[in-house]
Design an enzyme around this catalytic site. Structure first.
Site, PDB file in Angstrom:
ATOM      1  N   TYR A 155      -1.468  -1.258  10.658  1.00 15.91           N
ATOM      2  CA  TYR A 155      -1.919  -1.981   9.270  1.00 15.91           C
ATOM      3  C   TYR A 155      -0.428  -1.550   8.659  1.00 15.91           C
ATOM      4  O   TYR A 155      -0.126  -2.412   7.580  1.00 15.91           O
ATOM      5  CB  TYR A 155      -2.879  -1.324   8.635  1.00 15.91           C
ATOM      6  CG  TYR A 155      -3.136  -1.308   7.314  1.00 15.91           C
ATOM      7  CD1 TYR A 155      -3.519  -2.669   6.947  1.00 15.91           C
ATOM      8  CD2 TYR A 155      -2.911  -0.566   6.336  1.00 15.91           C
ATOM      9  CE1 TYR A 155      -3.761  -2.946   5.335  1.00 15.91           C
ATOM     10  CE2 TYR A 155      -3.178  -0.453   4.972  1.00 15.91           C
ATOM     11  CZ  TYR A 155      -3.600  -1.702   4.473  1.00 15.91           C
ATOM     12  OH  TYR A 155      -3.679  -1.940   3.189  1.00 15.91           O
ATOM     13  N   LYS A 215       2.425  -4.085   6.394  1.00  4.10           N
ATOM     14  CA  LYS A 215       2.829  -4.060   5.070  1.00  4.10           C
ATOM     15  C   LYS A 215       4.509  -3.871   4.709  1.00  4.10           C
ATOM     16  O   LYS A 215       4.885  -4.644   4.218  1.00  4.10           O
ATOM     17  CB  LYS A 215       2.231  -2.892   4.282  1.00  4.10           C
ATOM     18  CG  LYS A 215       0.638  -3.082   4.124  1.00  4.10           C
ATOM     19  CD  LYS A 215       0.036  -4.413   3.420  1.00  4.10           C
ATOM     20  CE  LYS A 215      -1.236  -4.311   3.219  1.00  4.10           C
ATOM     21  NZ  LYS A 215      -1.624  -5.607   2.701  1.00  4.10           N
ATOM     22  N   SER A 230       0.776  -1.253   0.041  1.00  9.15           N
ATOM     23  CA  SER A 230       0.031   0.011   0.010  1.00  9.15           C
ATOM     24  C   SER A 230       0.811   1.290  -0.024  1.00  9.15           C
ATOM     25  O   SER A 230       1.986   1.297   0.518  1.00  9.15           O
ATOM     26  CB  SER A 230      -0.770   0.063   1.202  1.00  9.15           C
ATOM     27  OG  SER A 230      -1.334   1.251   1.475  1.00  9.15           O
TER      28      SER A 230
HETATM   29  P1  NAD Z   1     -10.980  -6.800   1.126  1.00  7.54           P
HETATM   30  O1  NAD Z   1     -11.226  -6.777   2.406  1.00  7.54           O
HETATM   31  O2  NAD Z   1     -12.163  -6.567   0.233  1.00  7.54           O
HETATM   32  O3  NAD Z   1     -10.262  -8.218   0.535  1.00  7.54           O
HETATM   33  C1  NAD Z   1      -9.178  -8.849   1.412  1.00  7.54           C
HETATM   34  C2  NAD Z   1      -9.922 -10.254   1.484  1.00  7.54           C
HETATM   35  O4  NAD Z   1      -9.249 -11.284   2.169  1.00  7.54           O
HETATM   36  C3  NAD Z   1     -11.379 -10.463   2.098  1.00  7.54           C
HETATM   37  O5  NAD Z   1     -12.185 -11.277   1.129  1.00  7.54           O
HETATM   38  C4  NAD Z   1     -11.314 -11.221   3.460  1.00  7.54           C
HETATM   39  O6  NAD Z   1     -12.250 -11.856   3.561  1.00  7.54           O
HETATM   40  C5  NAD Z   1      -9.821 -11.916   3.113  1.00  7.54           C
HETATM   41  N1  NAD Z   1      -9.161 -12.404   4.101  1.00  7.54           N
HETATM   42  C6  NAD Z   1      -8.841 -11.748   5.384  1.00  7.54           C
HETATM   43  N2  NAD Z   1      -7.944 -12.366   6.314  1.00  7.54           N
HETATM   44  C7  NAD Z   1      -7.935 -13.615   5.675  1.00  7.54           C
HETATM   45  C8  NAD Z   1      -7.393 -14.765   6.143  1.00  7.54           C
HETATM   46  N3  NAD Z   1      -6.844 -15.035   7.267  1.00  7.54           N
HETATM   47  N4  NAD Z   1      -7.482 -15.864   5.456  1.00  7.54           N
HETATM   48  C9  NAD Z   1      -8.271 -16.024   4.204  1.00  7.54           C
HETATM   49  N5  NAD Z   1      -8.737 -14.779   3.962  1.00  7.54           N
HETATM   50  C10 NAD Z   1      -8.688 -13.710   4.456  1.00  7.54           C
HETATM   51  O7  NAD Z   1      -9.687  -5.698   0.706  1.00  7.54           O
HETATM   52  P2  NAD Z   1      -9.265  -5.342  -0.616  1.00  7.54           P
HETATM   53  O8  NAD Z   1      -9.714  -3.898  -0.540  1.00  7.54           O
HETATM   54  O9  NAD Z   1      -9.521  -5.936  -1.625  1.00  7.54           O
HETATM   55  O10 NAD Z   1      -7.758  -5.403  -0.564  1.00  7.54           O
HETATM   56  C11 NAD Z   1      -7.081  -6.327  -0.802  1.00  7.54           C
HETATM   57  C12 NAD Z   1      -5.489  -6.281  -0.356  1.00  7.54           C
HETATM   58  O11 NAD Z   1      -4.946  -5.192  -0.712  1.00  7.54           O
HETATM   59  C13 NAD Z   1      -5.359  -6.238   1.139  1.00  7.54           C
HETATM   60  O12 NAD Z   1      -4.330  -7.120   1.624  1.00  7.54           O
HETATM   61  C14 NAD Z   1      -5.198  -4.542   1.515  1.00  7.54           C
HETATM   62  O13 NAD Z   1      -4.692  -4.394   2.478  1.00  7.54           O
HETATM   63  C15 NAD Z   1      -4.526  -4.033  -0.019  1.00  7.54           C
HETATM   64  N6  NAD Z   1      -4.630  -2.818  -0.118  1.00  7.54           N
HETATM   65  C16 NAD Z   1      -6.036  -2.329  -0.420  1.00  7.54           C
HETATM   66  C17 NAD Z   1      -6.219  -0.959  -0.528  1.00  7.54           C
HETATM   67  C18 NAD Z   1      -7.535  -0.463  -0.780  1.00  7.54           C
HETATM   68  O14 NAD Z   1      -7.758   0.670  -0.527  1.00  7.54           O
HETATM   69  N7  NAD Z   1      -8.591  -0.976  -0.929  1.00  7.54           N
HETATM   70  C19 NAD Z   1      -5.063  -0.171  -0.564  1.00  7.54           C
HETATM   71  C20 NAD Z   1      -3.779  -0.657  -0.569  1.00  7.54           C
HETATM   72  C21 NAD Z   1      -3.602  -1.721  -0.264  1.00  7.54           C
END
Ligand code: NAD
Ligand code: UDP
Length: 334
Positions: free
Chosen positions: A148, A152, A124
């Site tokens: 968080y 990362k 991120s």
């Molecule tokens: P999201 O929460 O929609 O998707 C993450 C998925 O991981 C969820 O479906 C959740 O159920 C699953 N999950 C969480 N813990 C788990 C575990 N222990 N075992 C199995 N599954 C698990 O989030 P997103 O927005 O799709 O983000 C995806 C990734 O990108 C994350 O790692 C997040 O930190 C990173 N990210 C997101 C953003 C954003 O703004 N959306 C920005 C930067 C980085």
């Protein structure tokens, strides 16, 4: 080629699975659905027109993850699974470190054990911390002010060390900026449970009339109109970036970091205006104080991804707002 997508049922993961299918890859999803609705699986199948394997499994369970590798031939892992709410991470640091860091170590151990040494990881822009100057470049020093962001940075370090220790490993680390928008079908998008923390999910509910107005966190930043500036990227553009990153990872060993953003900054006022135009709804707002931990400006230097991955974002803010509105409207039967 078969790809394991951890967290593939979530916001970015589900869109990436659609793009994987489009590019001709087979994939398997592993997700514990802690932050997503299991119904997304059927939605993805409907959009791509075929079935795939889904494991409702938790990455904290090593045997469960190992079992998935034993049952399937997996060439690469796109690793989205993780908890992502910044505020919650401050309240529940152990949960965040256990889930994100220990969970990732389990995934990496299972990969190692089963000779799959190719991973794409969701990092991120938050790792650039509060002290760097925009645009953020991949080589800048990293820092975090919450668990968080720290999780990362830790995972990035683990991946880098792993690639140094074993030259067969390939890790592509993607630093996302602000993904918004939704799939054009209006069937996949982001709709967090409870009151949203992020700008677009909040505005979605103001437009629907569930929330009375948007609180704008500060209009006294050193930005053109005083409100916070971010680098918004359409989630479909971001998803396409993963295909390019994976193709790169298949050809290159070692760890490599890329920013995935649009390279442009957009203010909160500009988003409000664009959303009003896209939805035809008035977005009422109130200016309140700054949110703790927010930077005034955050946008990416995208030259590396453009040059090395041959990727750049195509969709503009209007399209992002249109697709967000289309999705949320459909979810609420409007
Ligand atoms: P999201 O929460 O929609 O998707 C993450 C998925 O991981 C969820 O479906 C959740 O159920 C699953 N999950 C969480 N813990 C788990 C575990 N222990 N075992 C199995 N599954 C698990 O989030 P997103 O927005 O799709 O983000 C995806 C990734 O990108 C994350 O790692 C997040 O930190 C990173 N990210 C997101 C953003 C954003 O703004 N959306 C920005 C930067 C980085
Ligand atoms: N923001 C806001 N009101 C909200 C949510 C966000 O004014 O209810 C602002 C926030 O201060 C930032 C921008 O919108 O300038 C994007 O915030 P978001 O939480 O979506 O992303 P992040 O700050 O994590 O990059």
């Amino acid at each position: 080629m078969s790809i394991l997508v951890t967290g593939g049922n979530g916001f970015i993961g589900s869109h990436t699975c659609v793009e994987l299918a489009e590019a001709g890859y087979d994939f398997i999803i592993m997700d514990n659905c802690s932050n997503s609705d299991e119904k997304n699986i059927e939605v993805i199948q409907k959009i791509i027109g075929k079935n795939f394997k889904f494991y409702n499994a938790d990455m904290r369970d090593f045997n469960g993850v190992d079992g998935i590798f034993k049952e399937n031939t997996i060439d690469s892992v796109i690793h989205f699974a993780g908890l992502k709410a910044v505020g919650e991470s401050v309240e529940k640091p152990l949960e965040y470190y256990e889930n994100n860091v220990s969970g990732t170590i389990n995934v990496l151990k299972a990969m190692n054990k089963n000779s799959c040494k190719n991973i794409i990881f969701s990092s991120s822009a938050t790792v650039y911390g509060l002290n760097n100057k925009v645009p953020f470049e991949e080589t800048m020093p990293l820092s975090a002010i919450n668990p968080y962001g720290q999780s990362k940075i830790m995972i990035e370090k683990i991946l880098t060390d792993l690639c140094k220790a074993d030259l067969e490993w390939s890790a592509v680390i993607l630093r996302y900026f602000n993904p918004i928008g939704a799939h054009e079908s209006g069937l996949l998008g982001e709709n967090p449970k409870g009151i949203p923390n992020n700008l677009i999910p909040y505005i979605n509910h103001v437009a629907l009339g569930d929330l009375p107005y948007l609180n704008i966190f500060g209009n006294d930043y050193d930005t053109p109109d005083g409100t916070g500036v971010r680098d918004y990227i359409h989630v479909v553009d971001l998803a396409k970036g993963h295909i390019k990153a994976m193709d790169y990872g298949f050809k290159h060993k070692g760890a490599e970091v890329f920013n995935l953003g649009s390279g442009k900054g957009t203010s909160v006022f500009e988003i409000v205006k664009a959303y009003e135009k896209a939805s035809g709804k008035k977005i009422k707002y109130k200016i309140i104080g700054r949110r703790a931990g927010d930077v005034g400006m955050c946008y990416a230097d995208i030259r590396k991804a453009e040059k090395v991955l041959d990727w750049h974002a195509k969709y503009d803010i209007e399209k992002m707002c249109r697709d967000s509105w289309n999705f949320i409207k459909k979810q609420h039967g409007n």
